[in-house]
Design an enzyme around this catalytic site. Structure first.
Site, short mmCIF file in Angstrom:
data_model
loop_
_atom_site.label_atom_id
_atom_site.label_comp_id
_atom_site.label_asym_id
_atom_site.label_seq_id
_atom_site.Cartn_x
_atom_site.Cartn_y
_atom_site.Cartn_z
N HIS A 166 3.62 -2.32 3.11
CA HIS A 166 3.66 -0.97 2.54
C HIS A 166 4.96 -0.73 1.77
O HIS A 166 6.04 -1.07 2.25
CB HIS A 166 3.53 0.09 3.64
N HIS A 208 -5.18 9.09 0.36
CA HIS A 208 -5.17 8.24 1.55
C HIS A 208 -6.08 8.83 2.63
O HIS A 208 -5.71 8.96 3.81
CB HIS A 208 -3.75 8.06 2.09
N HIS A 258 -6.35 3.02 -4.11
CA HIS A 258 -6.22 3.22 -2.66
C HIS A 258 -6.58 4.65 -2.26
O HIS A 258 -6.04 5.18 -1.29
CB HIS A 258 -4.79 2.87 -2.23
N ASP A 271 0.81 -1.22 0.00
CA ASP A 271 0.00 0.00 0.00
C ASP A 271 0.85 1.27 0.00
O ASP A 271 2.02 1.26 0.39
CB ASP A 271 -0.88 0.04 1.25
#
Length: 268
Positions: A238, A146, A142, A91
């Site tokens: 991540h 964020h 995503h 991510d």
């Protein structure tokens, strides 16, 4: 008194009285003239000072009120790979430092993964999005920035955010498929799930979270993953959002180990 003497006396008296009259009026004709009077033209009146007018108060745009956060996760979230193989997901990228290192490790191991990219990062580093696709990995939306609270915002805002992110991804790779959406922080709501589905994206969650976002040591990340992983697990890690040196170090072991024990698969 003779008539002549009386006449002379009368003339003298008249002359005397005339001289007295001139002395009582001020003497010379100039002295007798009336004194000039002050001008009677009106004085200019001062213009009234305008009163300052209050400037209008700036109007404040009140952000829409967020919906209450749900107490449970909505149904239908993807939590498994659908088979025995494990799915690695990364991510918050792409990142110009960490994403290439992850891609290099995956390439050496002959493994595939899924990258959940942020719209602003995709716009900033389109060449990395192109590399992710070129090397056979999967893409996932995503959100644009964020936004942890995106799922609680008005539905129109959710849609605009997801559409904008997909456009940034497809600007980097025209025609790229984006089959998944992952809500930042896992803060899912029924509304964000519904909007994602309307845009052709399934909600992608996870089953293993080593919390590498908090920057624990590489050994801690490795221990958490190997202790929690099961066949079909989806592992959350991540490649962006900060210093990911520990994640890179942990993946140097995990990618080979998970591939040997379970197999690694890109989600579809």
């Amino acid at each position: 008194m003779s008539a002549r003497a009386a006449l002379a006396f009368g003339i003298s008296l008249i002359l005397f009285l005339a001289g007295c009259g001139e002395r009582t009026t001020g003497g010379s004709p100039e002295a007798a003239a009336p004194a000039p009077t002050a001008s009677t033209s009106p004085k200019p009146t001062a213009k009234p000072t305008p009163k300052p007018t209050a400037s209008p108060k700036p109007t404040r745009t009140v952000p829409p009120r967020l919906r209450p956060a749900p107490t449970t996760l909505p149904a239908g979230l993807r939590r498994t790979s659908g088979g025995r193989a494990v799915a690695l997901t990364f991510d918050d990228g792409p990142d110009p430092i960490w994403t290439p290192k992850i891609l290099d490790q995956l390439h050496r191991a002959g493994a595939k993964a899924t990258f959940c990219v942020i719209g602003t990062r995709a716009r900033a580093y389109p060449q990395l999005v192109e590399r992710i696709v070129r090397e056979g990995h999967q893409l996932c939306n995503h959100s644009w920035r964020h936004d942890l609270e995106l799922g609680r915002r008005p539905v129109a805002d959710i849609r605009a955010d997801l559409v904008r992110t997909n456009r940034a991804i497809q600007a980097a790779v025209p025609g790229a498929k984006v089959p998944f959406y992952r809500q930042p922080g896992g803060k899912w709501t029924p509304e964000v799930v519904a909007v994602g589905r309307q845009l052709g994206m399934r909600p992608l969650h996870w089953s293993v979270d080593p919390q590498d976002w908090a920057k624990p040591s590489a050994s801690t990340i490795t221990r958490r993953v190997t202790g929690a992983v099961r066949p079909g697990a989806i592992v959350l890690m991540h490649d962006g959002g900060g210093n990911r040196a520990a994640t890179i170090s942990a993946c140097a072991h995990l990618i080979g180990d998970l591939k040997r024990r379970y197999g690694l698969v890109r989600l579809s």
